[in-house]
Design a protein around this motif. Structure first.
Motif, PDB file in Angstrom:
ATOM      1  N   SER A 823       0.845  -1.206   0.000  1.00 27.84           N
ATOM      2  CA  SER A 823       0.000   0.000   0.000  1.00 27.84           C
ATOM      3  C   SER A 823       0.869   1.240   0.000  1.00 27.84           C
ATOM      4  CB  SER A 823      -0.890  -0.007   1.248  1.00 27.84           C
ATOM      5  OG  SER A 823      -0.121  -0.013   2.422  1.00 27.84           O
ATOM      6  N   VAL A 824       0.375   2.267  -0.743  1.00 34.07           N
ATOM      7  CA  VAL A 824       1.119   3.523  -0.851  1.00 34.07           C
ATOM      8  C   VAL A 824       0.214   4.658  -0.424  1.00 34.07           C
ATOM      9  CG1 VAL A 824       2.339   5.085  -2.396  1.00 34.07           C
ATOM     10  CG2 VAL A 824       2.515   2.634  -2.778  1.00 34.07           C
ATOM     11  N   GLU A 825       0.664   5.444   0.534  1.00 31.70           N
ATOM     12  CA  GLU A 825      -0.115   6.576   1.024  1.00 31.70           C
ATOM     13  C   GLU A 825       0.013   7.743   0.056  1.00 31.70           C
ATOM     14  OE1 GLU A 825      -2.053   6.445   3.627  1.00 31.70           O
ATOM     15  OE2 GLU A 825      -1.423   4.403   4.164  1.00 31.70           O
ATOM     16  N   PRO A 826      -1.002   8.594   0.031  1.00 30.14           N
ATOM     17  CA  PRO A 826      -0.961   9.716  -0.911  1.00 30.14           C
ATOM     18  C   PRO A 826       0.209  10.667  -0.673  1.00 30.14           C
ATOM     19  CG  PRO A 826      -3.174   9.380  -0.074  1.00 30.14           C
ATOM     20  CD  PRO A 826      -2.315   8.471   0.722  1.00 30.14           C
ATOM     21  N   GLN A 827       0.642  10.749   0.549  1.00 27.17           N
ATOM     22  CA  GLN A 827       1.735  11.701   0.849  1.00 27.17           C
ATOM     23  C   GLN A 827       3.150  11.121   0.670  1.00 27.17           C
ATOM     24  OE1 GLN A 827      -0.429  10.455   2.916  1.00 27.17           O
ATOM     25  NE2 GLN A 827       0.514   9.723   4.827  1.00 27.17           N
ATOM     26  N   GLU A 828       3.210   9.840   0.228  1.00 31.78           N
ATOM     27  CA  GLU A 828       4.531   9.227   0.064  1.00 31.78           C
ATOM     28  C   GLU A 828       5.345   9.983  -1.000  1.00 31.78           C
ATOM     29  OE1 GLU A 828       5.988   6.989   1.716  1.00 31.78           O
ATOM     30  OE2 GLU A 828       4.378   6.083   2.897  1.00 31.78           O
ATOM     31  N   LYS A 829       6.616  10.026  -0.783  1.00 32.09           N
ATOM     32  CA  LYS A 829       7.518  10.764  -1.697  1.00 32.09           C
ATOM     33  C   LYS A 829       8.587   9.804  -2.255  1.00 32.09           C
ATOM     34  CE  LYS A 829       6.985  15.243   0.560  1.00 32.09           C
ATOM     35  NZ  LYS A 829       7.663  16.376   1.198  1.00 32.09           N
ATOM     36  N   ALA A 831      12.111   8.369  -2.970  1.00 31.80           N
ATOM     37  CA  ALA A 831      13.315   8.317  -2.131  1.00 31.80           C
ATOM     38  C   ALA A 831      14.505   9.027  -2.778  1.00 31.80           C
ATOM     39  CB  ALA A 831      13.699   6.860  -1.843  1.00 31.80           C
ATOM     40  N   ALA A 832      14.416   9.256  -4.091  1.00 33.50           N
ATOM     41  CA  ALA A 832      15.544   9.885  -4.786  1.00 33.50           C
ATOM     42  C   ALA A 832      15.368  11.386  -4.912  1.00 33.50           C
ATOM     43  CB  ALA A 832      15.722   9.265  -6.165  1.00 33.50           C
ATOM     44  N   CYS A 833      14.149  11.838  -5.397  1.00 34.41           N
ATOM     45  CA  CYS A 833      13.974  13.266  -5.656  1.00 34.41           C
ATOM     46  C   CYS A 833      13.154  13.981  -4.594  1.00 34.41           C
ATOM     47  CB  CYS A 833      13.341  13.471  -7.027  1.00 34.41           C
ATOM     48  SG  CYS A 833      11.659  12.831  -7.131  1.00 34.41           S
ATOM     49  N   ASP A 834      12.518  13.185  -3.691  1.00 34.52           N
ATOM     50  CA  ASP A 834      11.733  13.746  -2.581  1.00 34.52           C
ATOM     51  C   ASP A 834      10.491  14.522  -3.064  1.00 34.52           C
ATOM     52  OD1 ASP A 834      11.492  13.719   0.166  1.00 34.52           O
ATOM     53  OD2 ASP A 834      12.383  15.728   0.397  1.00 34.52           O
ATOM     54  N   PHE A 835       9.991  14.207  -4.274  1.00 36.23           N
ATOM     55  CA  PHE A 835       8.725  14.776  -4.767  1.00 36.23           C
ATOM     56  C   PHE A 835       7.615  13.740  -4.567  1.00 36.23           C
ATOM     57  CE2 PHE A 835      11.558  17.717  -6.919  1.00 36.23           C
ATOM     58  CZ  PHE A 835      10.835  18.895  -6.860  1.00 36.23           C
ATOM     59  N   PRO A 836       6.387  14.168  -4.570  1.00 33.71           N
ATOM     60  CA  PRO A 836       5.272  13.224  -4.366  1.00 33.71           C
ATOM     61  C   PRO A 836       5.390  12.058  -5.343  1.00 33.71           C
ATOM     62  CG  PRO A 836       4.465  15.458  -4.254  1.00 33.71           C
ATOM     63  CD  PRO A 836       5.885  15.560  -4.667  1.00 33.71           C
ATOM     64  N   LEU A 837       5.152  10.892  -4.822  1.00 35.71           N
ATOM     65  CA  LEU A 837       5.393   9.655  -5.563  1.00 35.71           C
ATOM     66  C   LEU A 837       4.330   9.421  -6.623  1.00 35.71           C
ATOM     67  CD1 LEU A 837       7.278   7.150  -5.629  1.00 35.71           C
ATOM     68  CD2 LEU A 837       5.633   6.021  -4.118  1.00 35.71           C
ATOM     69  N   LEU A 838       3.038   9.773  -6.334  1.00 30.57           N
ATOM     70  CA  LEU A 838       1.930   9.369  -7.190  1.00 30.57           C
ATOM     71  C   LEU A 838       1.783  10.246  -8.438  1.00 30.57           C
ATOM     72  CD1 LEU A 838      -0.707   8.601  -4.403  1.00 30.57           C
ATOM     73  CD2 LEU A 838       0.788   7.034  -5.613  1.00 30.57           C
ATOM     74  N   ASN A 839       2.603  11.268  -8.567  1.00 32.08           N
ATOM     75  CA  ASN A 839       2.519  12.151  -9.728  1.00 32.08           C
ATOM     76  C   ASN A 839       2.962  11.462 -11.023  1.00 32.08           C
ATOM     77  OD1 ASN A 839       1.637  14.115  -8.045  1.00 32.08           O
ATOM     78  ND2 ASN A 839       3.539  15.306  -8.021  1.00 32.08           N
ATOM     79  N   ARG A 840       3.896  10.477 -10.913  1.00 33.92           N
ATOM     80  CA  ARG A 840       4.453   9.820 -12.083  1.00 33.92           C
ATOM     81  C   ARG A 840       4.514   8.329 -11.826  1.00 33.92           C
ATOM     82  NH1 ARG A 840       8.283  13.905 -11.262  1.00 33.92           N
ATOM     83  NH2 ARG A 840      10.000  12.439 -10.921  1.00 33.92           N
ATOM     84  N   PRO A 841       4.762   7.524 -12.881  1.00 38.41           N
ATOM     85  CA  PRO A 841       4.925   6.073 -12.673  1.00 38.41           C
ATOM     86  C   PRO A 841       6.049   5.821 -11.676  1.00 38.41           C
ATOM     87  CG  PRO A 841       4.718   6.571 -14.991  1.00 38.41           C
ATOM     88  CD  PRO A 841       4.827   7.883 -14.314  1.00 38.41           C
ATOM     89  N   PHE A 842       5.848   4.782 -10.841  1.00 41.21           N
ATOM     90  CA  PHE A 842       6.851   4.539  -9.773  1.00 41.21           C
ATOM     91  C   PHE A 842       6.991   3.043  -9.562  1.00 41.21           C
ATOM     92  CE2 PHE A 842       2.730   4.775  -7.730  1.00 41.21           C
ATOM     93  CZ  PHE A 842       2.736   3.726  -6.830  1.00 41.21           C
TER      94      PHE A 842
END
Length: 951
Positions: A823-829, A831-842
């Motif tokens: 599970s991934v929370e909406p506020q997760e960032k 680990a490399a760029c420290d930007f929100p994770l859900l904005n792009r494929p991860f």
């Protein structure tokens, strides 16, 4: 022709030379006439007129001292006598009285004990006299008596009551007619306490000789005269007389005793030397020089005489004549003007060697300057050449004349060697002298002349040196050749030979001989003098010629001694091939003594040539030296080791194998050529050695094949060598088994091979046996083999069951992994760029790290291998190509559907391949992080830029 020396000296005087006797008139005008004058120790005393004494210290002539005699009667000064110190003055009066004056006082005292005697002479005591005491002295009177007296001055320069301590008669001198005046007295001391007293009358010269015991000198000379109380002392007598006589003595500087005397008497002047070592008379080398022809003793007889080193001076009324004591010739005459008056007396100050002459008005002084200047010429004319050379040693032009005269004199008297020595020192022309000896057939003298001439040459006169050296060598060889053939001249031959060798080895001639050694060798060869050729070669350090000579005359030991003594490597290399043929053991000993100074490779040709023609025993000498080089000098040169191997293979097979084993099996540490050694051993049939070389070369099959021809056990040791190659080992053991079965037909030994090598099985060996062999011999081996197979099958079954179980568990794990999620929370960032994770494929990893696709790709890509980077770029291009829409708008519907389905399937596959590369593991937790532990945080190429950004 070559002039060995420069022409003679030019004997020229640029200015007139100063006379020997240089007269000087004293600037002194006496107030009264001069009666008498005496000088000693630079103290001058003069009697003026009737009653005046003038004393002058010649060191301070401006301070004269005048003393009055204080006489009121008609007494006149008869004679004056001054001692050797210049302190005691005796004044004899014509009234037979005597006065005394000491230098330190002003008052004249009469000597009462002397009264009644007319004093003619005084013999002063030069050994005990001092400034205050005369010591025992002798006094001669006009009546012929000799008295002994002593005068003493008390302390403070005051006279005691009687200054004359005593006055006693000791002797009377007589002539034929009776007592005669004592004209002169002289006291001299010889060696060992002996005293000589000389006394003269008008015609006689007496000598009194006797010893005065040590410590009793103060008691006087009475004991000496007492010895002659009963008999006359020795004396010389001459018939003529002119009423008086006078004796003069010459004392050299720095000496206390006179060396010569001159007695002026009626017949002439008796001249001689004084020899104090003679027992009864000190007069020696006496001769009488008659007076010059212009002296007539009846008219102008001599008045006084003075003696110098080489002349005596005679005083005549109007002149002075100087006569040379060497030849009696008048060498100087000085005429005085009439205005000065008649000459009265001439005396000499013995301490400063000045001569004084006076008339009644004038005083003259003579300085003697360089009296010996022409003595050399007189000695030369008398043929006393040594003395002549002594007196012209600082005048080279005169010395040259003397030497030439001496050389000519010796030549005329046939003393050719002495003549040659003198001629060599002269400046006469070399050719003239040489021809002179050649014409006289005096080769020995000519050699002496050349030797002396050579020794006097300067180093710069190289041409003359070469000429003389070569000529002398020729003369020596001629002379030696003549003497050698005459047995009676054996000693002379040996002496001449020694001189010749000294000449050849002279350090002064060394350079000249070395530069012209070719000419000297030719001279020696032309005379057939091999002995001196060798001697000369040794001096020139031409040892090659020496050794060659010895070898030519079969003197091999001598040749080797020369080599060993001078230790020249090049000569060893050159002459060893000859010497080893005749004295091999000694040559090898010499090589060994040279040690590492010799390069053994340069000696191998000599050994090879020698060993090919020599016996086994002689070859052992070559082996001995090669072993010394290998084992003692630890030589690593391949040629040396190869040659030693060849010698071993030829004569010592046992040593060959020992050497090979000692060399080891590491090819990098072996100094011999393996292929050469293999061929050599094969040629001589040394199979065991060949097997060893095969092993070193790692040619194990060849080693085993050859070893089987020698020994099965040797083959077995070879078969186990390839430890890392089981297949090869098995192959080698099969070779051994085949050999044992087929060649030796030994079943038991074949079975032993099975037990020796675990790689062999019975089935590997069975094909080698013939068909008719019974199974009894290897029944047990077959059973053991079957049991091993059963065990192996059981192990394989067990491994298959384990593999089946492992595959089942893996399938279950894969199924489980497919059903796993996170599970991934909406506020997760990221680990490399420290930007929100859900904005792009991860990507989400099991470790909990989450990365944007592009961030992960950027982190992983630089650390991938080059081939994966290339593959990843290719996949990305393919993915980009599948995502672009088709440009064709007229395709059929069915075709579009099929293409879409294939493209979609292809796209998913590409993405999966990309995921396998990029997301194989977490970039922070996987091996990638571990591999990058040694990488710096800042790229070295960007370090400067980064550092500047922080400033």
């Amino acid at each position: 022709s070559v002039h060995v020396l420069s022409p003679g000296y030019v004997n020229a005087r640029l200015e007139k030379e100063t006379p020997i006797f240089n007269k000087q008139r004293i600037d002194f005008a006496p107030p009264e006439k001069i009666n008498s004058l005496v000088v000693s120790s630079n103290q001058l005393c003069m009697s003026l007129g009737k009653d005046t004494l003038l004393r002058i210290d010649l060191g301070k002539p401006d301070e004269p001292n005048q003393v009055e005699l204080g006489r009121k009667d008609e007494a006149k000064v008869y004679k004056m006598f001054l001692d050797h110190t210049g302190s005691h003055l005796l004044i004899a009066l014509n009234t037979s009285e005597c006065l005394y004056l000491n230098r330190s006082v002003q008052k004249v005292r009469a000597l009462s004990r002397w009264k009644g005697h007319l004093i003619e002479s005084v013999g002063w005591n030069k050994f005990l006299g001092s400034e205050t005491n005369t010591g025992p002295i002798l006094v001669g009177t006009a009546q012929g008596q000799i008295y002994e007296a002593e005068i003493s001055v008390s302390e403070g320069s005051l006279f005691s009551t009687n200054p004359d301590q005593y006055f006693r008669q000791v002797y009377t001198l007589e002539e034929e007619s009776g007592p005669a005046p004592v004209c002169c007295l002289e006291i001299e001391r010889g060696i060992e306490g002996k005293f000589f007293i000389i006394a003269t009358t008008r015609k006689r010269l007496f000598q009194f000789v006797g010893k005065v015991p040590e410590g009793t000198e103060q008691q006087g000379f009475s004991s000496i005269f007492a010895m002659h109380a009963d008999h006359l002392p020795s004396f010389r007598e001459f018939p003529a007389s002119f009423g008086f006589s006078e004796i003069a003595f010459y004392t050299p500087k720095l000496r206390s005793n006179p060396r010569s005397f001159a007695w002026m008497m009626g017949n002439g002047v008796l001249y001689g030397t004084l020899d104090y070592s003679r027992p009864d008379s000190i007069l020696s080398d006496e001769r009488v020089w008659v007076y010059p022809s212009d002296i007539d003793i009846t008219v102008n007889k001599p008045i006084s005489i003075v003696l110098t080193q080489f002349h005596f001076l005679l005083l005549l009324p109007d002149r002075v004549k100087a006569v040379c004591t060497l030849n009696g010739q008048v060498v100087f005459q000085d005429l005085f003007l009439e205005k000065f008056g008649l000459l009265t007396r001439m005396i000499k100050d013995p301490t400063v060697q000045q001569i004084w002459i006076h008339t009644e008005k004038v005083v003259f002084r003579y300085h003697v300057q360089r009296e010996s200047r022409d003595v050399w010429k007189m000695y030369m004319n008398m043929n006393k050449f040594d003395l002549a050379k002594e007196y012209c040693k600082d005048r080279p032009e005169c010395l040259d004349i003397v030497l030439a005269k001496e050389a000519e004199h010796c030549f005329q008297n046939k003393r050719y060697l002495d003549s040659a020595k003198c001629y060599a020192l002269t400046q006469n022309y070399f050719e003239e002298i040489a021809l002179k000896f050649i014409e006289a057939k005096q080769e020995e003298a000519l050699m002496e002349f050349l030797i002396k001439k050579l020794s006097n040459l300067k180093p710069s006169e190289k041409t003359q040196t070469t000429l003389l050296t070569t000529w002398l060598t020729e003369l020596y060889l001629n002379w030696l050749g003549i003497l050698e053939g005459d047995p009676s001249q054996r000693n002379l031959y040996l002496d001449t030979r020694e001189k010749f060798r000294t000449f050849l080895s002279s350090p002064k001639n060394k350079d000249c001989l070395f530069n012209n050694r070719a000419s000297i060798y030719e001279l020696l060869a032309s005379h057939g003098d091999t002995e001196h050729m060798v001697y000369f070669a040794v001096i020139m350090q031409d040892y090659e010629r020496v050794v060659a000579h010895h070898c030519q005359h079969d003197e091999y030991d001598e040749a080797l001694n020369v080599l060993s003594r001078h230790r020249d490597e090049k000569l060893f290399y050159k002459f060893s091939p000859v010497l080893i043929q005749h004295i091999p053991k000694k040559v090898v000993d010499a090589w060994i003594s040279m040690g590492s100074r010799l390069d053994a490779r340069n000696l191998i040709p000599a050994l090879v040539n020698y060993s090919q023609s020599a016996s086994t025993q002689q070859i052992n000498e070559a082996i001995r030296y090669m072993e010394f080089c290998v084992y003692q000098l630890e030589e690593t040169q391949q040629a040396i080791h190869n040659y030693l191997l060849s010698l071993y293979a030829l004569c010592r097979p046992d040593s060959l194998l020992s050497y090979l084993e000692q060399a080891g099996t590491n090819p990098n540490r072996i100094h011999y050529d393996l292929k050469y050694a293999l061929r050599l051993c094969a040629e001589h049939g040394h199979n065991h050695a060949c097997v060893h070389i095969y092993k070193v070369m790692e040619l194990y099959e060849e080693a085993v094949d050859l070893a089987l021809q020698v020994d099965v056990d040797l083959a077995k040791s070879c078969a186990d060598l390839p430890e890392d190659d089981e297949e090869l080992r098995k192959k080698l053991w099969l070779k051994i088994a085949r050999h044992v079965v087929q060649e030796e037909k030994d079943v038991k030994k074949a079975m032993a091979c099975l037990s020796s090598c675990a790689l062999l099985k019975i089935e590997d060996v069975l094909p080698f046996f013939p068909d008719f062999v019974t199974i009894d011999h290897f029944k047990e081996a077959i059973c053991n083999s079957l049991e091993d197979y059963n065990k192996h099958i059981e192990e394989l079954k067990r491994e298959m069951e384990e593999a089946t179980q492992s595959a089942k568990r893996i399938r279950e794990d894969i199924q489980e992994m497919r059903n796993k999620y996170g599970s991934v929370e909406p506020q997760e960032k990221c680990a490399a760029c420290d930007f929100p994770l859900l904005n792009r494929p991860f990507y989400l990893f099991l470790c909990g790290h989450m990365f944007h696709y592009d961030c992960l790709l950027q982190a992983v890509f630089p650390n991938l291998p080059a081939y994966k980077q290339a593959k990843l770029e290719d996949l990305q291009k393919k993915l980009a190509a599948t995502s672009q829409p088709s440009k064709s708008h007229h395709r059929p519907k069915d075709t579009d559907t099929i293409s879409l389905g294939k493209g979609q399937q292809s796209r998913e596959q590409i993405k999966a391949d990309i995921d396998d590369i990029v997301a194989a593991e977490c970039v922070y937790c996987g091996e990638l992080m571990i591999r990058s532990i040694d990488k710096p945080f800042i790229d070295p190429q960007k370090y400067e830029e980064e550092m500047q950004s922080w400033l």
